[in-house]
Design a protein around this motif. Structure first.
Motif, short mmCIF file in Angstrom:
data_model
loop_
_atom_site.label_atom_id
_atom_site.label_comp_id
_atom_site.label_asym_id
_atom_site.label_seq_id
_atom_site.Cartn_x
_atom_site.Cartn_y
_atom_site.Cartn_z
N UNK A 41 0.80 -1.52 -0.14
CA UNK A 41 0.05 -0.17 -0.37
C UNK A 41 0.80 1.57 -0.20
N UNK A 42 0.43 2.39 -0.45
CA UNK A 42 1.22 3.36 -1.47
C UNK A 42 0.50 4.69 -0.88
N UNK A 43 0.80 5.22 0.28
CA UNK A 43 0.02 6.73 0.57
C UNK A 43 1.00 7.62 0.56
N UNK A 61 5.21 -3.71 7.31
CA UNK A 61 6.38 -3.44 6.99
C UNK A 61 6.36 -2.50 6.21
N UNK A 62 7.35 -1.49 7.36
CA UNK A 62 7.18 0.30 5.93
C UNK A 62 8.76 -0.36 4.90
N UNK A 63 8.41 0.20 3.69
CA UNK A 63 9.71 -0.35 2.77
C UNK A 63 9.94 1.44 2.45
N UNK A 64 9.53 2.19 2.36
CA UNK A 64 9.26 3.57 2.04
C UNK A 64 8.84 4.74 2.76
N UNK A 93 -5.19 3.30 13.36
CA UNK A 93 -5.02 3.39 11.97
C UNK A 93 -3.85 4.19 11.67
N UNK A 94 -3.62 4.31 10.80
CA UNK A 94 -2.05 4.73 9.86
C UNK A 94 -1.69 5.14 8.10
N UNK A 95 -1.05 5.36 7.84
CA UNK A 95 -1.02 6.45 7.06
C UNK A 95 0.70 7.14 6.68
N UNK A 96 1.10 7.95 5.60
CA UNK A 96 1.88 8.48 5.64
C UNK A 96 2.17 9.89 6.33
N UNK A 103 5.50 3.32 1.68
CA UNK A 103 4.80 2.14 1.33
C UNK A 103 5.12 1.52 2.17
N UNK A 104 4.11 0.62 2.70
CA UNK A 104 4.28 -0.52 3.24
C UNK A 104 3.46 -1.60 2.82
N UNK A 105 4.52 -3.08 3.18
CA UNK A 105 3.69 -4.34 2.87
C UNK A 105 3.20 -4.29 4.32
N UNK A 106 1.09 -4.72 4.24
CA UNK A 106 0.32 -5.22 4.97
C UNK A 106 -0.56 -7.24 4.92
#
Length: 132
Positions: A41-43, A61-64, A93-96, A103-106
């Motif tokens: 998921x890209x925020x 898992x935060x990738x970027x 909740x979560x976001x940028x 970008x995270x893998x969920x």
């Protein structure tokens, strides 16, 4: 039977529709009938989910980039390489952040129960005072 998903399989990314504020894009890799899924998921900056929970929990898992994750106990800043485990039925909740995309893998277990939007005032306060 194993399921193998190769990079570059030709699938298009899809703009997420649903209980979100801002613009999010999602590449759903796998989902089953029980609501178990994983994907990326890209925020965009300031994009975030509504309050929600997962019957079986969720691993991020935060990738970027840089993001925020909040629950009833506070909000935390997260970045590349961080893992976040949200236990079953924990409202969060979560976001940028406001200045960076994320970008995270969920990996989600049991689907999601969606609630109300995270108010702009709450998000702005969390963005400025999140714990590291």
């Amino acid at each position: 039977m194993l399921t193998i998903v190769k990079r570059g399989d030709g699938s298009d990314s899809a703009r997420s529709e649903g209980p979100y504020t801002g613009e999010m894009w999602r590449d759903l890799v796998q989902q089953d009938a029980n609501g178990n899924s994983f994907g990326k998921v890209f925020f965009t900056p300031c994009a975030r989910t509504y309050w929600h929970s997962h019957p079986g929990g969720q691993l991020l898992i935060v990738e970027h980039g840089e993001g925020l994750v909040g629950d009833e106990n506070g909000t935390y800043k997260i970045g590349v390489g961080d893992y976040v485990w949200t236990p079953p039925n924990t409202r969060h909740w979560h976001g940028a952040t406001s200045g960076r995309s994320m970008l995270h893998t969920a990996v989600t277990f049991g689907g999601a129960t969606w609630e109300e939007e995270v108010p702009e005032e709450h998000y702005l306060e969390a963005n400025s005072s999140a714990k590291s």
